[in-house]
Design an enzyme around this catalytic site. Structure first.
Site, PDB file in Angstrom:
ATOM      1  N   SER A  18      50.113  30.115  35.910  1.00 16.73           N
ATOM      2  CA  SER A  18      48.828  30.790  35.987  1.00 16.73           C
ATOM      3  C   SER A  18      48.090  30.726  34.649  1.00 16.73           C
ATOM      4  O   SER A  18      47.905  29.637  34.100  1.00 16.73           O
ATOM      5  CB  SER A  18      49.047  32.240  36.453  1.00 16.73           C
TER       6      SER A  18
ATOM      7  N   LYS B 265      47.628  27.439  31.856  1.00 18.77           N
ATOM      8  CA  LYS B 265      46.507  26.986  31.036  1.00 18.77           C
ATOM      9  C   LYS B 265      46.977  26.878  29.584  1.00 18.77           C
ATOM     10  O   LYS B 265      46.658  25.922  28.860  1.00 18.77           O
ATOM     11  CB  LYS B 265      45.343  27.977  31.127  1.00 18.77           C
TER      12      LYS B 265
ATOM     13  N   TRP C 207      42.721  30.087  45.467  1.00 15.04           N
ATOM     14  CA  TRP C 207      41.994  30.578  44.303  1.00 15.04           C
ATOM     15  C   TRP C 207      42.112  29.601  43.140  1.00 15.04           C
ATOM     16  O   TRP C 207      41.191  29.437  42.341  1.00 15.04           O
ATOM     17  CB  TRP C 207      42.553  31.942  43.917  1.00 15.04           C
TER      18      TRP C 207
ATOM     19  N   HIS D 282      50.829  31.931  45.093  1.00 17.08           N
ATOM     20  CA  HIS D 282      50.731  31.915  43.633  1.00 17.08           C
ATOM     21  C   HIS D 282      51.977  32.529  43.001  1.00 17.08           C
ATOM     22  O   HIS D 282      52.089  33.746  42.854  1.00 17.08           O
ATOM     23  CB  HIS D 282      49.482  32.710  43.227  1.00 17.08           C
TER      24      HIS D 282
END
Length: 410
Positions: A247, A251, A338, A388
């Site tokens: 998540s 990044k 998402w 997720h």
């Protein structure tokens, strides 16, 4: 009378666009994606010899316009505060080690899990979300004393011990000859919009300038400092460390790998917007939404691309390409709309020409692979069943990929 939350934000921040960004419904319809043209990572490049200069140009653009630059190199020095005692765990098949290093006035508590009698083994390095005590249920792992999100009074408790163990596949990692090094990301910087007054930012007298580091760049910088420490150990081979994140920390792992060529491999798990997903697609989480809800993640310059993605001088396929020729893995989940799974695949695919220029395969799949059917070259990709999270399926692929690239010459 209850005041709408969007109005509260507007009153507090004086920015009308904030309410618009929060109230706007995200797009999940592929037919509504705006027409776009991706920037070419190989613009002006005709041979492998020209790639390093182009790479530095792209890296500088990401630093200036999105993640922010590290403002000084004066805080890179680390010191070992507590070397930590070794302890057998997992029925004796592994050794647990908890060194504490100090960086910019912050204590970073490492949880190191090593195969028994380790020497120069490869490792996965990854932040955890709520403290080392959530990774392994062991009373000798202290609770973090730092700010913890989504917890009562933002404090850790004994009830959380082992609560995230299902996300870590510790025994599988150990059984395959890897070490796992993890630390709480809040040790480096709390994940809250606090005006950059806490974490390592407290060592600076002023708030970062518009082109200076947000929290993601700060977390990435912290991972490099942990790698500095690992280079002083005999148990772990610091030239074979894979940086992994999920998540927002996915990044972070991509930006850490881009900035620090010492990371041998990078893994992005469900990183989405600002990570591996193409920003110009505007599906699921958008640039405007992420900048509104998490204003501390990126530098202030990134705000000018809210609902203006077409003006970005880069897109996220170029972030993936910054790892070249080192291996990189991008993973999605089919229910995690998402994070835009297709956009994550496209980033991996459009990074492939850079790998091919450098004599590597890139991503073998010509089109998005079926669910639960990975494609692995120097770029790996899968979209798995579920939502997720990080699952045993994910770790199985990461271990296979890392064994191919980090153990193939053993």
């Amino acid at each position: 009378m209850r005041i709408p939350s969007s109005l509260i934000v507007v009153l507090a921040m004086g920015i009308a666009s904030v309410a618009v960004a929060q109230d706007a419904k995200p797009n999940y319809d592929e037919s509504k994606i705006p027409a776009y043209t991706l920037p070419n990572p190989l613009a002006g490049v005709e041979s492998a010899v020209q790639w390093p200069a182009r790479r530095e140009q792209i890296l500088a653009q990401f630093a200036t316009e999105m993640f922010g630059k590290v403002p000084t190199d004066k805080l890179n020095a680390i010191s070992v505060k507590d070397a930590g005692a070794r302890k057998p765990v997992l029925g004796g098949k592994a050794t647990m080690w908890q060194p504490v290093i100090t960086l910019a006035g912050r204590d970073l508590h490492l949880l190191v899990l090593l195969p028994k009698e380790s020497r120069n083994v490869p490792a996965f390095l990854a932040y955890n979300f709520h403290g080392n005590h959530t990774v392994l249920d062991d009373l000798d792992i202290p609770l973090t004393k730092n700010w913890v999100r989504s917890k009562p009074e933002n404090r850790a408790s004994d009830e959380d011990r082992g609560s995230a163990a299902s996300r870590w596949a510790v025994e599988k990692i150990i059984d395959n000859g890897f070490a796992l090094v993890t630390l709480y990301y809040g040790d480096v910087d709390p994940d809250v919009d606090d005006g950059f007054e806490n974490g390592v930012h407290a060592a600076f007298p002023n708030k970062p300038a518009s082109d200076q580091w947000g929290s993601i760049a700060t977390w990435a910088w912290g991972l490099s400092r942990v790698l500095d420490f690992l280079g002083t150990t005999s148990e772990i081979d610091a030239t074979r460390v894979a940086v992994m994140g999920h998540s927002r920390l996915g990044k972070t792992s991509l930006w850490a790998g881009a900035n620090d060529p010492r990371f041998a491999l990078a893994i992005s798990n469900n990183s989405g917007c600002g990570g591996a997903a193409i920003s110009r697609r505007r599906i699921g989480e958008s640039v405007a939404r992420i900048n509104t809800v998490f204003p501390h993640w990126f530098c202030d310059n990134f705000v000018k691309y809210n609902d203006n993605e077409s003006q970005l001088p880069f897109d996220q396929h170029m972030l993936v390409a910054l790892m070249a020729p080192r291996p990189v893995y991008v993973a999605s989940a089919v229910e995690d709309t998402w994070a835009d799974p297709r956009g994550e695949f496209l980033a991996a695919k459009h990074a492939t020409p850079v790998y091919e220029l450098l004599g590597r395969e890139g991503l073998p799949a010509a089109k998005m692979p079926p669910v639960d059917e990975p494609s692995q070259g120097s770029i790996g990709y899968h979209v798995r069943s579920g939502g997720h999270s990080v699952t045993d399926f994910d770790w199985t692929q990461y271990i296979k990929f890392a064994k191919q690239h980090l153990m193939e010459n053993e």
